[in-house]
Each structure stands twice: as structure tokens, then as C-alpha cells.
Design an enzyme around this catalytic site. Structure first.
Site, PDB file in Angstrom:
ATOM      1  N   ASN A  11      -5.301   1.076  -6.930  1.00  0.00           N
ATOM      2  CA  ASN A  11      -5.336   2.217  -7.772  1.00  0.00           C
ATOM      3  C   ASN A  11      -5.045   3.457  -7.494  1.00  0.00           C
ATOM      4  OD1 ASN A  11      -8.107   1.563  -7.187  1.00  0.00           O
ATOM      5  ND2 ASN A  11      -8.604   2.760  -9.060  1.00  0.00           N
ATOM      6  N   ARG A  12      -5.872   3.826  -6.231  1.00  0.00           N
ATOM      7  CA  ARG A  12      -5.915   5.252  -6.074  1.00  0.00           C
ATOM      8  C   ARG A  12      -5.825   5.563  -4.605  1.00  0.00           C
ATOM      9  NH1 ARG A  12     -11.508   7.169  -5.261  1.00  0.00           N
ATOM     10  NH2 ARG A  12     -12.831   5.517  -5.790  1.00  0.00           N
ATOM     11  N   GLY A  13      -5.983   6.685  -3.884  1.00  0.00           N
ATOM     12  CA  GLY A  13      -6.070   6.748  -2.415  1.00  0.00           C
ATOM     13  C   GLY A  13      -4.856   6.012  -1.552  1.00  0.00           C
ATOM     14  N   ILE A  14      -5.348   5.465  -0.352  1.00  0.00           N
ATOM     15  CA  ILE A  14      -4.450   4.856   0.582  1.00  0.00           C
ATOM     16  C   ILE A  14      -3.895   3.540  -0.214  1.00  0.00           C
ATOM     17  CG2 ILE A  14      -4.565   3.392   2.521  1.00  0.00           C
ATOM     18  CD1 ILE A  14      -6.610   5.477   3.999  1.00  0.00           C
ATOM     19  N   ARG A  34     -11.297  -1.220 -11.121  1.00  0.00           N
ATOM     20  CA  ARG A  34     -12.582  -1.437 -11.625  1.00  0.00           C
ATOM     21  C   ARG A  34     -12.461  -0.615 -12.953  1.00  0.00           C
ATOM     22  NH1 ARG A  34     -16.906  -0.291  -7.164  1.00  0.00           N
ATOM     23  NH2 ARG A  34     -15.963   1.627  -6.984  1.00  0.00           N
ATOM     24  N   ASP A  48     -14.084  -6.305  -9.279  1.00  0.00           N
ATOM     25  CA  ASP A  48     -14.919  -5.874  -8.218  1.00  0.00           C
ATOM     26  C   ASP A  48     -14.944  -6.941  -7.040  1.00  0.00           C
ATOM     27  OD1 ASP A  48     -17.279  -5.401  -6.779  1.00  0.00           O
ATOM     28  OD2 ASP A  48     -17.846  -3.973  -8.388  1.00  0.00           O
ATOM     29  N   GLY A  77     -12.513  -0.075  -0.002  1.00  0.00           N
ATOM     30  CA  GLY A  77     -13.595   0.091   0.667  1.00  0.00           C
ATOM     31  C   GLY A  77     -14.562   1.129   0.274  1.00  0.00           C
ATOM     32  N   TYR A 140     -20.603   1.064   7.792  1.00  0.00           N
ATOM     33  CA  TYR A 140     -19.386   1.113   7.930  1.00  0.00           C
ATOM     34  C   TYR A 140     -18.486   0.648   9.185  1.00  0.00           C
ATOM     35  CZ  TYR A 140     -14.937   3.463   6.691  1.00  0.00           C
ATOM     36  OH  TYR A 140     -13.388   3.800   6.407  1.00  0.00           O
ATOM     37  N   LYS A 144     -16.001  -2.489   9.441  1.00  0.00           N
ATOM     38  CA  LYS A 144     -14.535  -2.318   9.751  1.00  0.00           C
ATOM     39  C   LYS A 144     -14.214  -3.186  11.005  1.00  0.00           C
ATOM     40  CE  LYS A 144     -13.067   0.178   6.247  1.00  0.00           C
ATOM     41  NZ  LYS A 144     -12.220  -0.495   5.212  1.00  0.00           N
TER      42      LYS A 144
HETATM   43  P1  NDP Z   1     -10.896   5.991  -1.776  1.00  0.00           P
HETATM   44  O1  NDP Z   1     -12.294   6.138  -2.009  1.00  0.00           O
HETATM   45  O2  NDP Z   1      -9.978   6.982  -2.238  1.00  0.00           O
HETATM   46  O3  NDP Z   1     -10.594   4.795  -2.611  1.00  0.00           O
HETATM   47  C1  NDP Z   1     -11.355   3.464  -2.494  1.00  0.00           C
HETATM   48  C2  NDP Z   1     -10.790   2.264  -3.054  1.00  0.00           C
HETATM   49  O4  NDP Z   1     -11.533   1.265  -2.817  1.00  0.00           O
HETATM   50  C3  NDP Z   1     -10.692   2.582  -4.750  1.00  0.00           C
HETATM   51  O5  NDP Z   1      -9.454   2.018  -5.259  1.00  0.00           O
HETATM   52  C4  NDP Z   1     -11.668   1.704  -5.262  1.00  0.00           C
HETATM   53  O6  NDP Z   1     -11.704   1.401  -6.547  1.00  0.00           O
HETATM   54  C5  NDP Z   1     -11.950   0.727  -4.169  1.00  0.00           C
HETATM   55  N1  NDP Z   1     -13.194  -0.009  -4.153  1.00  0.00           N
HETATM   56  C6  NDP Z   1     -14.249   0.456  -3.714  1.00  0.00           C
HETATM   57  N2  NDP Z   1     -15.169  -0.507  -3.844  1.00  0.00           N
HETATM   58  C7  NDP Z   1     -14.777  -1.390  -4.461  1.00  0.00           C
HETATM   59  C8  NDP Z   1     -15.377  -2.545  -5.073  1.00  0.00           C
HETATM   60  N3  NDP Z   1     -16.457  -3.069  -4.845  1.00  0.00           N
HETATM   61  N4  NDP Z   1     -14.533  -3.618  -5.757  1.00  0.00           N
HETATM   62  C9  NDP Z   1     -13.371  -3.190  -6.173  1.00  0.00           C
HETATM   63  N5  NDP Z   1     -12.623  -2.036  -5.388  1.00  0.00           N
HETATM   64  C10 NDP Z   1     -13.459  -1.197  -4.803  1.00  0.00           C
HETATM   65  O7  NDP Z   1     -10.638   5.601  -0.286  1.00  0.00           O
HETATM   66  P2  NDP Z   1      -9.487   5.674   0.574  1.00  0.00           P
HETATM   67  O8  NDP Z   1      -8.258   5.492  -0.154  1.00  0.00           O
HETATM   68  O9  NDP Z   1      -9.698   6.669   1.324  1.00  0.00           O
HETATM   69  O10 NDP Z   1      -9.663   4.517   1.342  1.00  0.00           O
HETATM   70  C11 NDP Z   1      -9.066   3.085   1.427  1.00  0.00           C
HETATM   71  C12 NDP Z   1      -9.437   2.277   2.605  1.00  0.00           C
HETATM   72  O11 NDP Z   1      -9.094   2.892   3.961  1.00  0.00           O
HETATM   73  C13 NDP Z   1     -10.874   2.055   2.732  1.00  0.00           C
HETATM   74  O12 NDP Z   1     -11.149   0.627   2.936  1.00  0.00           O
HETATM   75  C14 NDP Z   1     -11.394   2.955   3.719  1.00  0.00           C
HETATM   76  O13 NDP Z   1     -12.446   2.458   4.219  1.00  0.00           O
HETATM   77  C15 NDP Z   1      -9.989   2.884   4.586  1.00  0.00           C
HETATM   78  N6  NDP Z   1     -10.215   4.065   5.620  1.00  0.00           N
HETATM   79  C16 NDP Z   1      -9.823   5.291   5.078  1.00  0.00           C
HETATM   80  C17 NDP Z   1      -9.818   6.273   5.726  1.00  0.00           C
HETATM   81  C18 NDP Z   1      -9.542   7.918   5.418  1.00  0.00           C
HETATM   82  O14 NDP Z   1      -9.680   8.879   6.104  1.00  0.00           O
HETATM   83  N7  NDP Z   1      -9.665   8.005   3.887  1.00  0.00           N
HETATM   84  C19 NDP Z   1      -9.943   6.207   7.222  1.00  0.00           C
HETATM   85  C20 NDP Z   1     -10.012   4.965   7.789  1.00  0.00           C
HETATM   86  C21 NDP Z   1     -10.082   3.876   6.828  1.00  0.00           C
HETATM   87  P3  NDP Z   1     -12.191   2.351  -7.742  1.00  0.00           P
HETATM   88  O15 NDP Z   1     -11.255   3.330  -8.050  1.00  0.00           O
HETATM   89  O16 NDP Z   1     -12.642   1.208  -8.836  1.00  0.00           O
HETATM   90  O17 NDP Z   1     -13.506   3.095  -7.088  1.00  0.00           O
END
Ligand code: NDP
Length: 234
Positions: A11-14, A34, A48, A77, A140, A144
Site C-alpha cells: 500500500n505504500r513505500g517500496i 492495514r 496484518d 516490515g 531488525y 532480515k
Molecule cells: P514503510 O515503513 O514505508 O512501509 C512499511 C510497510 O510494511 C507498510 O506497507 C506497512 O503497512 C507494512 N507493515 C508493517 N508492519 C505490518 C504488519 N504487521 N502487517 C501488515 N503490514 C505491515 O517501509 P519501506 O517501504 O521503507 O520498507 C519496505 C520493506 O523494505 C521493509 O521490509 C523494510 O524493512 C525493507 N527495507 C527498507 C529499506 C529502506 O531504506 N527504506 C532498506 C532495506 C530494507 P501499513 O501502511 O499498514 O503500516
């Protein structure tokens, strides 16, 4: 193309960039969220990753709409950083439960349909920190690093069925997760990145769609760093 793809935390980010990349190449894309919902063109399933019951319900919904999951990206994550001596057991297990056990729950559930289909692509989103370690990130980094052993064990078990399990290890990517870090930490990391820039979410999406391609079936149990050289290939 036209495959059934499921991206956790899409839904967001990577995760969102990954989901968009699959959508752009013509796949049927479902993302877990979520409560935020999913962008236009994707199936959003509320889930979740720490709840097995919610995961079962999510798979039932995705399978009914798109068919069995053929490509799984375990991306959801969290971080909860603090130094070892201050880290509570709850802080450690909470991060492991979301990042590593969550990925296990999805991989196990998805593998059933993949075995029937004799096709599957599983990609775990790990981190440069999983291989290099990082101060304040015992929980963390452990979560990983665990993905590497998990992907390789899945490969040993299911590799002969045209099911691949690989790991993408992003470096420092510009998202909400890294926006939380103090400027001094961000600047310090930038100095150590040979590429001279932070990564973008699209950099990661590119690697994931490559590993998940139909004709990437001979890449199995691999760890692909996408980090601008930060980990120097590990
Ligand atoms: P964000 O914090 O931007 O997004 C995290 C995502 O994980 C959201 O979609 C969030 O959902 C979801 N999430 C977290 N916990 C849960 C849960 N218990 N159940 C369901 N969904 C969950 O993170 P990034 O996009 O930056 O990271 C994505 C992945 O890449 C992660 O695994 C992170 O560890 C990894 N990563 C990121 C790096 C970085 O520099 N950004 C570097 C290396 C790895 P919600 O919107 O509902 O909170």
C-alpha cells in the site's frame, strides 16, 4: 504475464512501487494493507502479517479474485531500533514476528498453490543490514538475515518444482521508514554509498520484477543487493 501477484505491505513505500511495476507489466496485483486501502487497479486485502487467521482470509480473497498466488513478494516490515543492552525481549520478538515470521506465514501459504501449479516466484525483501549488521538493529538485522536461510531452505525443498525463492537486500531507500532517521544518520550513510545517492523505490521494484519473471527460473536462493554499493555485494 497476467499472473496472480501478492505484495505484502504493497500500500505504500517500496511495496507500492513493486506492486505498480507488476501492474504495469500486465499482472493481476493484490496488496495487503492495514486499513489504508489499495490504489486504483489493485486488489486490496486487509491483513496484518502477524495474524494467521487474517492471512488465510486474505489468501481466500486473492484466490477467488485472481487465482492462486503465483508471485509472492514478502515486503511488509518494521523497525524498532535500540541498543542491545536496552532492547526488551518484546521489542526483539515483535520485529521478528512481523518481518521474519510474517514472511514465513505468507511463503508457506503461497507455496501450496505454487506446488499444485508447478510454478512459483517468491521474493523476500531483506536489507543490507541483514548481512552487515547495524548498531541498534539487533532485532531488525536478525529478522532480515533470517530471510536468507529461509529462502535457501525453500529453494532446497521446492527448487525442482519450478519454484524460486530469492532475496533482495535494499540499501538506504527514500521512504517513510528512512525519513524517520535523524539528519546526522542520513548524512553519515550517504557518505558511505559509492553510488553517491540514496536509492529510490523504483530501484528495488526493478530487481524484484526481474527475479519474479517467468524466465528467471534458474536464479534460485540468490541474494541480490540493491544498495548503490553500500554492502559491496556482501
Ligand atoms: P514503510 O515503513 O514505508 O512501509 C512499511 C510497510 O510494511 C507498510 O506497507 C506497512 O503497512 C507494512 N507493515 C508493517 N508492519 C505490518 C504488519 N504487521 N502487517 C501488515 N503490514 C505491515 O517501509 P519501506 O517501504 O521503507 O520498507 C519496505 C520493506 O523494505 C521493509 O521490509 C523494510 O524493512 C525493507 N527495507 C527498507 C529499506 C529502506 O531504506 N527504506 C532498506 C532495506 C530494507 P501499513 O501502511 O499498514 O503500516
Amino acid at each position: 504475464m497476467g499472473r496472480s501477484v501478492l505484495v505484502t505491505g504493497g500500500n505504500r513505500g517500496i511495496g507500492l512501487a513493486i506492486a505498480k511495476a507488476f501492474l504495469a507489466q500486465g499482472d493481476k496485483v493484490a496488496v495487503t494493507h492495514r486499513g489504508s486501502g489499495a490504489p486504483e487497479g489493485m486488489l486490496g486485502v486487509k491483513c496484518d502479517v502477524t495474524s494467521s487467521a487474517e492471512i488465510d482470509a486474505a489468501f481466500a480473497e486473492v484466490e477467488a479474485a485472481h487465482g492462486p498466488v503465483e508471485v509472492l513478494v514478502a515486503n511488509a516490515g518494521i523497525t524498532d531500533d535500540t541498543l542491545l543492552l536496552r532492547m526488551s525481549e518484546e521489542q526483539f520478538t515483535r520485529v521478528l514476528d512481523a518481518n521474519l515470521v510474517g514472511a514465513f506465514r505468507f511463503a508457506q501459504r503461497a507455496s501450496k498453490g505454487m506446488l499444485r501449479k508447478k510454478f512459483g516466484r517468491i521474493v523476500f525483501i531483506s536489507s543490507v543490514v541483514g548481512l552487515s549488521g547495524g548498531a541498534g538493529q539487533v532485532n531488525y538485522a536478525a529478522s532480515k538475515a533470517g530471510m536468507v536461510g529461509m529462502a535457501r531452505s525453500i529453494t532446497a525443498e521446492l527448487g525442482s518444482r519450478n519454484i524460486t525463492a530469492n532475496v533482495v537486500a535494499p540499501g538506504f531507500i527514500t521512504t517513510d521508514m528512512t525519513a524517520e532517521l535523524p539528519d546526522a544518520v542520513r548524512d553519515g550513510v550517504l557518505k558511505r554509498i559509492p553510488a553517491g545517492r540514496y536509492g529510490s523505490v523504483e530501484d528495488i521494484a526493478k530487481a524484484v520484477t526481474f527475479l519474479a519473471a517467468d524466465d528467471s527460473g534458474y536464479i534460485n536462493g540468490a541474494v541480490l543487493p540493491v544498495d548503490g554499493g553500500l554492502g559491496m555485494g556482501h
